[in-house]
Design a protein around this motif. Structure first.
Motif, PDB file in Angstrom:
ATOM      1  N   CYS A  40      24.388  42.275  47.017  1.00  0.00           N
ATOM      2  CA  CYS A  40      25.667  42.114  46.338  1.00  0.00           C
ATOM      3  C   CYS A  40      26.783  42.136  47.380  1.00  0.00           C
ATOM      4  N   PHE A  41      27.698  41.202  47.288  1.00  0.00           N
ATOM      5  CA  PHE A  41      28.794  41.103  48.246  1.00  0.00           C
ATOM      6  C   PHE A  41      29.739  42.284  48.133  1.00  0.00           C
ATOM      7  N   PHE A  42      29.862  42.884  46.952  1.00  0.00           N
ATOM      8  CA  PHE A  42      30.788  44.000  46.762  1.00  0.00           C
ATOM      9  C   PHE A  42      30.142  45.349  47.038  1.00  0.00           C
ATOM     10  N   GLY A  97      32.361  26.886  51.823  1.00  0.00           N
ATOM     11  CA  GLY A  97      30.907  26.829  51.823  1.00  0.00           C
ATOM     12  C   GLY A  97      30.227  28.181  51.830  1.00  0.00           C
ATOM     13  N   SER A  98      30.986  29.269  51.907  1.00  0.00           N
ATOM     14  CA  SER A  98      30.370  30.592  51.899  1.00  0.00           C
ATOM     15  C   SER A  98      29.937  30.953  50.476  1.00  0.00           C
ATOM     16  N   ILE A  99      28.862  31.728  50.380  1.00  0.00           N
ATOM     17  CA  ILE A  99      28.293  32.110  49.095  1.00  0.00           C
ATOM     18  C   ILE A  99      28.416  33.617  48.932  1.00  0.00           C
ATOM     19  N   GLN A 100      28.913  34.054  47.777  1.00  0.00           N
ATOM     20  CA  GLN A 100      29.049  35.470  47.478  1.00  0.00           C
ATOM     21  C   GLN A 100      28.264  35.771  46.208  1.00  0.00           C
ATOM     22  N   TRP A 101      27.260  36.664  46.327  1.00  0.00           N
ATOM     23  CA  TRP A 101      26.470  37.094  45.179  1.00  0.00           C
ATOM     24  C   TRP A 101      27.015  38.415  44.673  1.00  0.00           C
ATOM     25  N   THR A 102      27.104  38.571  43.349  1.00  0.00           N
ATOM     26  CA  THR A 102      27.464  39.849  42.746  1.00  0.00           C
ATOM     27  C   THR A 102      26.349  40.249  41.785  1.00  0.00           C
ATOM     28  N   CYS A 103      26.053  41.553  41.760  1.00  0.00           N
ATOM     29  CA  CYS A 103      24.917  42.020  40.965  1.00  0.00           C
ATOM     30  C   CYS A 103      25.286  42.253  39.501  1.00  0.00           C
ATOM     31  N   SER A 104      26.556  42.566  39.231  1.00  0.00           N
ATOM     32  CA  SER A 104      26.937  42.905  37.864  1.00  0.00           C
ATOM     33  C   SER A 104      28.357  42.428  37.575  1.00  0.00           C
ATOM     34  N   ASN A 105      28.713  42.537  36.299  1.00  0.00           N
ATOM     35  CA  ASN A 105      30.060  42.175  35.890  1.00  0.00           C
ATOM     36  C   ASN A 105      31.081  43.145  36.490  1.00  0.00           C
ATOM     37  N   LYS A 106      30.685  44.384  36.672  1.00  0.00           N
ATOM     38  CA  LYS A 106      31.551  45.403  37.279  1.00  0.00           C
ATOM     39  C   LYS A 106      31.940  44.994  38.706  1.00  0.00           C
ATOM     40  N   CYS A 107      30.975  44.557  39.480  1.00  0.00           N
ATOM     41  CA  CYS A 107      31.245  44.135  40.858  1.00  0.00           C
ATOM     42  C   CYS A 107      32.075  42.847  40.889  1.00  0.00           C
ATOM     43  N   LYS A 108      31.784  41.934  39.956  1.00  0.00           N
ATOM     44  CA  LYS A 108      32.515  40.669  39.903  1.00  0.00           C
ATOM     45  C   LYS A 108      33.990  40.893  39.602  1.00  0.00           C
ATOM     46  N   LYS A 109      34.285  41.774  38.661  1.00  0.00           N
ATOM     47  CA  LYS A 109      35.681  42.056  38.311  1.00  0.00           C
ATOM     48  C   LYS A 109      36.419  42.743  39.450  1.00  0.00           C
ATOM     49  N   ASN A 110      35.762  43.715  40.103  1.00  0.00           N
ATOM     50  CA  ASN A 110      36.393  44.414  41.208  1.00  0.00           C
ATOM     51  C   ASN A 110      36.659  43.486  42.393  1.00  0.00           C
ATOM     52  N   LEU A 111      35.777  42.522  42.618  1.00  0.00           N
ATOM     53  CA  LEU A 111      35.907  41.601  43.738  1.00  0.00           C
ATOM     54  C   LEU A 111      36.946  40.522  43.481  1.00  0.00           C
ATOM     55  N   ARG A 112      36.826  39.824  42.358  1.00  0.00           N
ATOM     56  CA  ARG A 112      37.640  38.643  42.122  1.00  0.00           C
ATOM     57  C   ARG A 112      38.953  38.944  41.421  1.00  0.00           C
ATOM     58  N   LYS A 113      38.902  39.655  40.310  1.00  0.00           N
ATOM     59  CA  LYS A 113      40.102  39.853  39.500  1.00  0.00           C
ATOM     60  C   LYS A 113      41.005  40.957  40.057  1.00  0.00           C
ATOM     61  N   LEU A 114      40.412  42.091  40.391  1.00  0.00           N
ATOM     62  CA  LEU A 114      41.195  43.238  40.837  1.00  0.00           C
ATOM     63  C   LEU A 114      41.408  43.272  42.350  1.00  0.00           C
ATOM     64  N   ARG A 115      40.659  42.470  43.097  1.00  0.00           N
ATOM     65  CA  ARG A 115      40.772  42.350  44.555  1.00  0.00           C
ATOM     66  C   ARG A 115      40.744  43.704  45.257  1.00  0.00           C
ATOM     67  N   ARG A 116      39.715  44.491  44.945  1.00  0.00           N
ATOM     68  CA  ARG A 116      39.586  45.829  45.511  1.00  0.00           C
ATOM     69  C   ARG A 116      38.725  45.824  46.763  1.00  0.00           C
ATOM     70  N   ASP A 117      38.912  46.854  47.589  1.00  0.00           N
ATOM     71  CA  ASP A 117      38.157  47.020  48.815  1.00  0.00           C
ATOM     72  C   ASP A 117      36.944  47.908  48.529  1.00  0.00           C
ATOM     73  N   PRO A 118      35.713  47.424  48.752  1.00  0.00           N
ATOM     74  CA  PRO A 118      34.522  48.217  48.416  1.00  0.00           C
ATOM     75  C   PRO A 118      34.376  49.478  49.263  1.00  0.00           C
ATOM     76  N   ARG A 119      35.071  49.574  50.383  1.00  0.00           N
ATOM     77  CA  ARG A 119      34.955  50.743  51.244  1.00  0.00           C
ATOM     78  C   ARG A 119      35.654  51.963  50.664  1.00  0.00           C
ATOM     79  N   ARG A 120      36.404  51.798  49.599  1.00  0.00           N
ATOM     80  CA  ARG A 120      37.155  52.902  48.996  1.00  0.00           C
ATOM     81  C   ARG A 120      36.462  53.544  47.794  1.00  0.00           C
ATOM     82  N   PHE A 121      35.311  53.029  47.382  1.00  0.00           N
ATOM     83  CA  PHE A 121      34.635  53.524  46.191  1.00  0.00           C
ATOM     84  C   PHE A 121      33.306  54.164  46.544  1.00  0.00           C
TER      85      PHE A 121
END
Length: 70
Positions: free
Chosen positions: A11-13, A31-55
């Motif tokens: 998962c990218f997030f 051309g880069s590919i980003q995989w997300t494992c769940s809807n939770k990760c997708k929302k945090n990555l794309r919509k909320l634009r959060r940094d995964p290092r903070r969670f």
């Protein structure tokens, strides 16, 4: 070819393993590919634009905190 051969995706997030046939793939214009494992990760990555290092629930968590450049 055996059925046990599976592509290894993380998962990218959050950094967890995404099994074959699951997850969501985002292909960006460069051309880069980003995989997300769940809807939770997708929302945090794309919509909320959060940094995964903070969670704490992500594998990319940094204990000392993230240093922000000014």
């Amino acid at each position: 070819m055996s059925k046990s051969t599976a592509s290894i995706r993380d998962c990218f997030f959050c950094g967890k393993h995404v099994p074959t046939g699951h997850g969501t793939m985002l292909v960006k214009n460069d051309g880069s590919i980003q995989w997300t494992c769940s809807n939770k990760c997708k929302k945090n990555l794309r919509k909320l634009r959060r940094d995964p290092r903070r969670f704490k629930w992500t594998e990319k968590y940094v204990k000392g905190g993230v240093r922000v450049k000014k």
